[in-house]
Design a protein around this motif. Structure first.
Motif, PDB file in Angstrom:
ATOM      1  N   ASP A   1      -4.383  -3.624  -5.081  1.00 50.55           N
ATOM      2  CA  ASP A   1      -5.539  -4.380  -5.539  1.00 50.55           C
ATOM      3  C   ASP A   1      -5.599  -5.691  -4.755  1.00 50.55           C
ATOM      4  O   ASP A   1      -4.597  -6.398  -4.655  1.00 50.55           O
ATOM      5  CB  ASP A   1      -5.372  -4.660  -7.038  1.00 50.55           C
ATOM      6  CG  ASP A   1      -6.479  -5.534  -7.573  1.00 50.55           C
ATOM      7  OD1 ASP A   1      -6.289  -6.770  -7.592  1.00 50.55           O
ATOM      8  OD2 ASP A   1      -7.521  -4.978  -7.956  1.00 50.55           O
TER       9      ASP A   1
ATOM     10  N   ASP B   1       0.824  -1.211   0.000  1.00 52.73           N
ATOM     11  CA  ASP B   1       0.000   0.000   0.000  1.00 52.73           C
ATOM     12  C   ASP B   1       0.856   1.257   0.000  1.00 52.73           C
ATOM     13  O   ASP B   1       0.550   2.219  -0.710  1.00 52.73           O
ATOM     14  CB  ASP B   1      -0.944   0.023   1.201  1.00 52.73           C
ATOM     15  CG  ASP B   1      -2.187  -0.825   1.006  1.00 52.73           C
ATOM     16  OD1 ASP B   1      -2.385  -1.374  -0.099  1.00 52.73           O
ATOM     17  OD2 ASP B   1      -2.959  -0.950   1.980  1.00 52.73           O
TER      18      ASP B   1
ATOM     19  N   ARG C   1      -3.021   4.952  -5.107  1.00 61.97           N
ATOM     20  CA  ARG C   1      -4.060   3.983  -4.778  1.00 61.97           C
ATOM     21  C   ARG C   1      -3.489   2.916  -3.854  1.00 61.97           C
ATOM     22  O   ARG C   1      -2.296   2.787  -3.704  1.00 61.97           O
ATOM     23  CB  ARG C   1      -4.597   3.312  -6.047  1.00 61.97           C
ATOM     24  CG  ARG C   1      -3.541   2.465  -6.763  1.00 61.97           C
ATOM     25  CD  ARG C   1      -4.139   1.664  -7.928  1.00 61.97           C
ATOM     26  NE  ARG C   1      -3.141   0.886  -8.629  1.00 61.97           N
ATOM     27  CZ  ARG C   1      -2.787  -0.354  -8.313  1.00 61.97           C
ATOM     28  NH1 ARG C   1      -3.335  -0.957  -7.283  1.00 61.97           N
ATOM     29  NH2 ARG C   1      -1.876  -0.999  -9.021  1.00 61.97           N
ATOM     30  N   ARG C   2      -4.370   2.143  -3.266  1.00 62.24           N
ATOM     31  CA  ARG C   2      -3.958   1.001  -2.441  1.00 62.24           C
ATOM     32  C   ARG C   2      -3.785  -0.224  -3.323  1.00 62.24           C
ATOM     33  O   ARG C   2      -4.178  -0.237  -4.476  1.00 62.24           O
ATOM     34  CB  ARG C   2      -4.987   0.740  -1.350  1.00 62.24           C
ATOM     35  CG  ARG C   2      -5.088   1.878  -0.347  1.00 62.24           C
ATOM     36  CD  ARG C   2      -5.812   1.442   0.910  1.00 62.24           C
ATOM     37  NE  ARG C   2      -5.868   2.527   1.855  1.00 62.24           N
ATOM     38  CZ  ARG C   2      -4.885   2.901   2.666  1.00 62.24           C
ATOM     39  NH1 ARG C   2      -3.747   2.260   2.642  1.00 62.24           N
ATOM     40  NH2 ARG C   2      -5.029   3.913   3.496  1.00 62.24           N
TER      41      ARG C   2
ATOM     42  N   TYR D   1       2.176   1.713  -3.609  1.00 60.93           N
ATOM     43  CA  TYR D   1       1.138   2.135  -4.556  1.00 60.93           C
ATOM     44  C   TYR D   1       0.619   3.532  -4.247  1.00 60.93           C
ATOM     45  O   TYR D   1       0.356   4.315  -5.172  1.00 60.93           O
ATOM     46  CB  TYR D   1      -0.009   1.129  -4.592  1.00 60.93           C
ATOM     47  CG  TYR D   1       0.283  -0.048  -5.485  1.00 60.93           C
ATOM     48  CD1 TYR D   1       0.473   0.115  -6.858  1.00 60.93           C
ATOM     49  CD2 TYR D   1       0.384  -1.330  -4.962  1.00 60.93           C
ATOM     50  CE1 TYR D   1       0.750  -0.964  -7.675  1.00 60.93           C
ATOM     51  CE2 TYR D   1       0.661  -2.417  -5.783  1.00 60.93           C
ATOM     52  CZ  TYR D   1       0.844  -2.222  -7.136  1.00 60.93           C
ATOM     53  OH  TYR D   1       1.124  -3.286  -7.950  1.00 60.93           O
TER      54      TYR D   1
END
Length: 163
Positions: free
Chosen positions: A40, A28, A37-38, A31
């Protein structure tokens, strides 16, 4: 409350929970920094499945779990790279446990495990955004070195003589 550090099977439920927390946090962070973003969830599951930690099993590796007041709080792994060099892997403390002295204790236990495996030197890699880890390693006597692997996420490499 006191700290304990003990060996743990790499495939135990405790190890799996700590590995999931570790990977989620470092993934995390990467990203969020690079893509906003966190991680996927499907990618998280693929990565966990691809790297189960078998290299941290005896006879050439060890996984250690730190517990604070008996509760699993963190982990560190050691694996032999060759007859005299061990690699420090997956050093992690759950966020609420940080700042209580567990990280130096955990890394020290990993160094002892490496010595028991016959290593006289410990190496590791980390990323630039993991500033807390880089600071910890420097405080514990690790020196930044040249690249020793081809991990695409590694940006800093460290070494320490285990005398």
């Amino acid at each position: 409350m006191t700290w304990t550090v003990t060996p743990e099977p790499y495939d135990s439920p405790v190890a799996a929970a700590l590995w999931r927390a570790y990977y989620t946090e470092v993934s995390d962070r990467w990203y969020l920094l690079h893509e906003g973003r966190r991680t996927d969830p499907a990618e998280l599951e693929r990565e966990i499945a691809a790297q189960p930690g078998a290299d941290l099993a005896p006879p050439d590796g060890r996984l250690l779990v730190a517990r604070y007041g008996g509760e699993p709080a963190g982990s560190a792994g050691v694996r032999l790279v060759d007859g005299t060099t061990a690699e420090l892997k997956r050093v992690f403390l759950r966020e609420p446990m940080r700042g209580r002295g567990g990280a130096p204790l955990l890394v020290g236990a990993a160094e002892e495990a490496a010595r028991a495996l016959g290593a006289t030197r410990m190496i590791l890699d980390t990323r630039s955004d993991l500033v807390e880890a880089r600071g910890l390693y420097a405080r514990l006597g690790y020196r930044e070195t040249g690249r020793h692997n081809d991990d695409p996420y590694a940006e800093h490499w460290f070494s320490k003589e285990l005398t």
